[in-house]
Enzyme design. Structure first.
Site, PDB file in Angstrom:
ATOM      1  N   ARG A  21     -10.508  17.033   7.891  1.00 15.00           N
ATOM      2  CA  ARG A  21      -9.118  16.614   7.826  1.00 15.00           C
ATOM      3  C   ARG A  21      -8.262  17.849   8.021  1.00 15.00           C
ATOM      4  O   ARG A  21      -8.384  18.819   7.259  1.00 15.00           O
ATOM      5  CB  ARG A  21      -8.851  16.010   6.447  1.00 15.00           C
ATOM      6  CG  ARG A  21      -7.468  15.459   6.301  1.00 15.00           C
ATOM      7  CD  ARG A  21      -7.273  14.836   4.942  1.00 15.00           C
ATOM      8  NE  ARG A  21      -5.971  14.211   4.881  1.00 15.00           N
ATOM      9  CZ  ARG A  21      -5.311  13.997   3.754  1.00 15.00           C
ATOM     10  NH1 ARG A  21      -5.846  14.310   2.601  1.00 15.00           N
ATOM     11  NH2 ARG A  21      -4.125  13.429   3.779  1.00 15.00           N
ATOM     12  N   ASP A  81       0.805  -1.212   0.000  1.00 15.78           N
ATOM     13  CA  ASP A  81       0.000   0.000   0.000  1.00 15.78           C
ATOM     14  C   ASP A  81       0.851   1.282   0.000  1.00 15.78           C
ATOM     15  O   ASP A  81       0.612   2.209  -0.790  1.00 15.78           O
ATOM     16  CB  ASP A  81      -0.854  -0.054   1.280  1.00 15.78           C
ATOM     17  CG  ASP A  81      -2.066   0.817   1.145  1.00 15.78           C
ATOM     18  OD1 ASP A  81      -2.691   0.769   0.063  1.00 15.78           O
ATOM     19  OD2 ASP A  81      -2.359   1.557   2.098  1.00 15.78           O
ATOM     20  N   LYS A 124      -9.559   9.196  13.680  1.00 15.17           N
ATOM     21  CA  LYS A 124     -10.116   8.832  12.371  1.00 15.17           C
ATOM     22  C   LYS A 124     -11.605   9.160  12.390  1.00 15.17           C
ATOM     23  O   LYS A 124     -12.224   9.181  13.457  1.00 15.17           O
ATOM     24  CB  LYS A 124      -9.962   7.330  12.139  1.00 15.17           C
ATOM     25  CG  LYS A 124      -8.521   6.846  12.206  1.00 15.17           C
ATOM     26  CD  LYS A 124      -7.938   6.711  10.841  1.00 15.17           C
ATOM     27  CE  LYS A 124      -6.531   6.150  10.870  1.00 15.17           C
ATOM     28  NZ  LYS A 124      -5.707   6.653   9.776  1.00 15.17           N
ATOM     29  N   HIS A 155       4.389  10.639  15.164  1.00 14.95           N
ATOM     30  CA  HIS A 155       4.215  11.965  14.558  1.00 14.95           C
ATOM     31  C   HIS A 155       3.975  13.068  15.594  1.00 14.95           C
ATOM     32  O   HIS A 155       4.641  14.097  15.581  1.00 14.95           O
ATOM     33  CB  HIS A 155       3.033  11.957  13.574  1.00 14.95           C
ATOM     34  CG  HIS A 155       3.097  10.850  12.577  1.00 14.95           C
ATOM     35  ND1 HIS A 155       4.263  10.478  11.962  1.00 14.95           N
ATOM     36  CD2 HIS A 155       2.137  10.013  12.072  1.00 14.95           C
ATOM     37  CE1 HIS A 155       4.024   9.479  11.133  1.00 14.95           C
ATOM     38  NE2 HIS A 155       2.747   9.171  11.190  1.00 14.95           N
ATOM     39  N   LEU A 184       7.969  14.558   9.793  1.00 13.70           N
ATOM     40  CA  LEU A 184       9.167  15.407   9.853  1.00 13.70           C
ATOM     41  C   LEU A 184       9.599  15.866   8.464  1.00 13.70           C
ATOM     42  O   LEU A 184      10.413  16.777   8.323  1.00 13.70           O
ATOM     43  CB  LEU A 184      10.314  14.646  10.518  1.00 13.70           C
ATOM     44  CG  LEU A 184      10.145  14.380  12.006  1.00 13.70           C
ATOM     45  CD1 LEU A 184      11.317  13.580  12.542  1.00 13.70           C
ATOM     46  CD2 LEU A 184      10.018  15.691  12.772  1.00 13.70           C
ATOM     47  N   TRP A 243      16.227   8.449  49.996  1.00 13.05           N
ATOM     48  CA  TRP A 243      17.181   7.387  50.346  1.00 13.05           C
ATOM     49  C   TRP A 243      16.858   6.134  49.537  1.00 13.05           C
ATOM     50  O   TRP A 243      15.751   5.999  49.012  1.00 13.05           O
ATOM     51  CB  TRP A 243      17.088   7.056  51.849  1.00 13.05           C
ATOM     52  CG  TRP A 243      17.455   8.233  52.700  1.00 13.05           C
ATOM     53  CD1 TRP A 243      16.615   9.224  53.117  1.00 13.05           C
ATOM     54  CD2 TRP A 243      18.745   8.559  53.210  1.00 13.05           C
ATOM     55  NE1 TRP A 243      17.291  10.152  53.866  1.00 13.05           N
ATOM     56  CE2 TRP A 243      18.609   9.774  53.945  1.00 13.05           C
ATOM     57  CE3 TRP A 243      19.997   7.958  53.141  1.00 13.05           C
ATOM     58  CZ2 TRP A 243      19.674  10.376  54.591  1.00 13.05           C
ATOM     59  CZ3 TRP A 243      21.068   8.566  53.792  1.00 13.05           C
ATOM     60  CH2 TRP A 243      20.903   9.759  54.506  1.00 13.05           C
TER      61      TRP A 243
END
Ligand SMILES: O=C1O[C@H](COP(=O)(O)O)[C@@H](O)[C@H](O)[C@H]1O
Length: 814
Positions: free
Chosen positions: A360, A15, A355, A261, A201, A626
């Site tokens: 979007r 894909d 989703k 991401h 990125l 401690w």
């Protein structure tokens, strides 16, 4: 010298390859073809660049070749950047002819594949500089096999070629598995050879964030808790899981989006800019990214909300009928992330992704506090909310000043950096072009304000993310890639969520969330859905209340004659943390100091993480920490060290003065637990010096499956320490583990409060066994925990349901 790249794309008919990778490789090919032809016009003898391409996968060669042809016909496109359509179309044919497919079923299949590359290499001029790029676009379950087959079968040493390995996510499913995978990979390849992609990125807008920050010192000075109200990092999608249920069901949104991401985006906002802002700054940036990741608090359930779109389970069942799809896989999450540094403490970083949402859009939004005004180039304030023309340079009445990095999608077509005009006019770096006229201005509402109330700029470079990824690999750059350290630190942040989420029922929402069930509020440092989903919540509450009552009914209030606090693993950690905090406040009010001792192991990790949430409390300045026990290892370098873990999960987040951290001196003069060096005596001396009456205020112990506590193991001579021996070295622990240093029973029994924290079903058997012990001679030798009985203090057992009732599934059904 001429250059050549041998590309090996494993998973070439999958894909990702279909949607992005072949296009990106073709773009790289075309870029060089065009450069070559342009250069040849000017100067005849410039370097030539050529490619060989092989691809492989599990499918039969016939099927795969037809699929590849279909990909090249329908998915790989010519664009303006490729020159004339006719030339591009013929180049596409040329590129496709270079691609040879190999069915990869056995290790030897790699030999044939690499041999064909080798033959190409041998035909090249002898001074050609050759690179090999091995791109794994396959499920992580086959990473290891592919890489070891490749290493064993492919030898390009004749041409002095080193492979660059490119890996897609997910890299492991939690910190532990990512660590294991990284160790295995690093046995085969060196760190510089590994390229772990994060395509976010490589997005054009994302790559302008650091240059933008560098170009605007006046805004940079405002990026801190004095000025920033919150930072929102959103990645909203309208699509569902589509045909990816098989892999998505193993991941959910936290592994798919948050661990990679969103966490990477967060670091770009939160990191401190390098002091030296030169060209070399990008290298320094990586260190800065690691630094921020070290500072991010691990998540807790209070700071995460989970959701799942209504059709998810149905779709998943349809796609994978045989599997028993778990219905709790989250497709939506909202998380409140905290970075308790001087700069970011108190600033909520709100990360959201899902989703099947209403739109979007992916963006980072830095929202400033009310009353923040610009530093330079300010325009007069105006409150004419609706009169856009007359208030061109001002924000709307209710809108707060903000910087938006609109990464992609959304109502606006262009990726944009937008700065509220009230913050002053920014300096755009070379990588950004100011936008003075675009469809953004036709919008009425842009992040709660009118778009004309912002200065906008868009990236000069417009390439898609995967084209950038491939270019970086070919050019030997690393900006879009995540190092092993970054990867592991980022898993650490999300591990706690991954641990409980399979048992946590997500809120169910319809596509587009028309009922706004996913809106939430932040209150007291935690997140809550704003709207009650009555049907679901009643069902959940009834379910969890009945489960809780069932457990409570089975769990008594005392154990072996001492008080017992029981609950889910989380709630036990929270209750113990509260008691420690209350004790600290009381002791500090009474005598100005609080002495607490912690054991090591895995049980206290959640407790430390819970305590770390109170990083802002001032009492930490008066706390002395401690150690109950320590392994004889190098604390700075060995993650088995109890101090290392204590620091990792707690100390680095809270303001305990370093001189109040009393590390057991297991390492002296470069030697580990050498009795001659008197480490135990030195620790006793410290205790005598600092702790009045040698009475620690709070001691947190654990319980081993063999009945040990601290590093007091069954039958150890350390169990018979006399009352003057406060600290001792012990013989080896179980399974040949190193020597240890430990507080003795006489020291533990002087404490004012002792808590024994016991979690997990693997502790069930020992609890049952302890309940059956009759007492008498030798019991402490057999079960060291039974030797703990504070003479002038209290003892409380903190036991989770898994440990007390046995079984795996008692946790967290809230
Ligand atoms: O990595 C992933 O990202 C996409 C969203 O990326 P975008 O570039 O389209 O914004 C997401 O759909 C996918 O689930 C995830 O694996």
């Amino acid at each position: 010298a001429p250059q050549h790249t041998g590309i090996i794309l494993i998973g070439g008919t999958g894909d990702l390859a279909r949607k992005y990778l072949w296009q990106a490789f073709f773009n790289a090919y075309m870029k060089r073809e065009i450069q070559d032809s342009e250069q040849l016009d000017v100067e005849k003898q410039l370097d030539e660049y050529s490619f060989s391409v092989v691809t492989g996968g599990r499918s039969h060669a016939g099927v795969a070749t037809t699929r590849l042809k279909d990909i090249f016909d329908n998915n790989v496109k010519c664009s303006d950047a490729h020159g004339s359509l006719s030339v591009c179309t013929s180049k596409k044919g040329e590129f496709f002819d270079k691609v040879t497919y190999y069915q990869l079923q056995r290790a030897e299949d790699y030999t044939a594949m690499c041999a064909s590359l080798q033959q190409n290499f041998e035909r090249l001029p002898s001074d050609t500089k050759i690179d090999v790029v091995l791109y794994l676009s396959v499920p992580p379950s086959v990473f290891r096999q592919s890489l070891s087959d490749f290493s064993a079968q492919c030898d390009f040493s004749k041409q002095n070629v080193r492979a660059k390995v490119v890996l897609e996510k997910p890299q492991g499913h939690d910190h532990q598995s990512a660590l294991r995978l990284s160790e295995e990979l690093l046995q085969l390849f060196e760190e510089e050879q590994l390229h772990r992609t994060d395509h976010y990125l490589a997005k054009s807008l994302v790559r302008t964030i650091i240059p933008f920050r560098m170009a605007n010192p006046q805004l940079e000075r405002m990026l801190n808790r004095d000025h920033v109200d919150r930072v929102e990092i959103f990645l909203k999608e309208t699509v569902g899981v589509e045909e990816r249920h098989l892999s998505y069901n193993e991941m959910g949104v936290i592994r798919d989006i948050f661990q990679n991401h969103l966490t990477q985006l967060l670091t770009l906002v939160a990191l401190d800019l390098p002091a030296n802002q030169s060209a070399a700054a990008s290298a320094i940036e990586k260190a800065k990214v690691v630094r921020v990741l070290q500072q991010v608090l691990p998540q807790t359930s209070q700071r995460v909300l989970l959701g799942q779109y209504a059709a998810y389970t149905f779709e998943a069942d349809r796609e994978i009928p045989e599997s028993n799809i778990t219905s709790f896989v989250p497709t939506f999450a909202a998380a409140l992330v905290k970075i308790p540094t001087h700069r970011w403490r108190d600033v909520p970083f709100i990360l959201v992704s899902g989703k099947k949402l209403d739109q979007r859009s992916s963006y980072i939004r830095i929202v400033f506090k009310d009353g923040d005004v610009c530093v330079t180039n300010c325009h007069e304030q105006s409150h004419g909310k609706d009169d856009v023309k007359s208030s061109d340079h001002h924000r709307s009445k209710d809108a707060k000043a903000q910087i938006v990095f609109q990464i992609g999608h959304g109502a606006v077509k262009l990726p944009l950096v937008s700065v509220s005009k009230s913050l002053g006019e920014p300096d755009w770096p070379d990588s950004l072009d100011e936008v003075i006229d675009s469809d953004v201005f036709l919008q009425k509402n842009y992040h709660g304000d009118h778009p004309q109330h912002f200065y906008h700029a868009t990236p000069v470079e417009k390439g898609d993310a995967y084209t950038t990824v491939i270019e970086e690999i070919l050019q030997g750059k690393r900006e879009s890639f995540v190092s092993t350290r970054q990867l592991l630190l980022s898993w650490r942040v999300w591990d706690p969520v991954l641990e409980y989420s399979p048992r946590k029922r997500p809120r169910i929402y319809d596509a587009g969330d028309p009922a706004s069930l996913l809106n939430f509020v932040m209150r007291d440092g935690s997140l809550r859905f704003s709207a009650a989903d009555v049907a679901q919540e009643t069902e959940e509450l009834t379910f969890s209340a009945s489960l809780h009552h069932l457990h409570q009914a089975q769990t008594p209030a005392s154990f072996l004659g001492h008080r017992m606090v029981s609950g889910s693993r989380e709630s036990v950690a929270v209750q113990l943390a509260r008691e420690i905090e209350q004790a600290a406040e009381a002791e500090i009010a009474a005598k100005g100091v609080f002495h607490v001792a912690f054991s090591g192991g895995t049980s206290p990790i959640l407790l430390w993480q819970t305590l770390a949430q109170s990083f802002a409390s001032e009492y930490w300045a008066h706390v002395h920490v401690w150690q109950v026990d320590e392994r004889c290892v190098h604390a700075a370098a060995d993650s088995h060290s109890n101090l290392f873990q204590l620091d990792y999960h707690l100390l680095r987040f809270v303001a305990v003065p370093w001189v109040h951290v009393h590390a057991m001196p297991v390492e002296l003069a470069g030697r580990l637990c050498d009795s001659e060096l008197q480490g135990a005596r030195l620790y006793s001396d410290s205790l005598r010096r600092h702790v009045s009456n040698l009475q620690l205020d709070f001691v947190v112990l654990g319980l081993g499956a063999d009945g040990h506590t601290g590093s007091l193991f069954p039958k150890s001579p350390a169990l018979s320490a006399d009352s003057q021996t406060l600290v001792t070295l012990t013989d080896r622990g179980p399974k040949d583990t190193p020597f240890r240093m430990t507080l003795t029973l006489p020291m533990l029994n002087r404490a004012k409060r002792v808590a024994v924290l016991v979690t997990g079903s693997e502790k069930h058997a020992i609890l049952e066994e302890l309940e059956g012990v009759e007492g008498g001679m030798g019991v402490v030798d057999k079960y060291p925990i039974l030797g703990v009985n504070p003479a002038n203090g209290t003892m409380t057992w903190y036991v989770d349901y898994d440990a007390y009732l046995g079984g795996e599934d008692f946790d967290n059904k809230r």
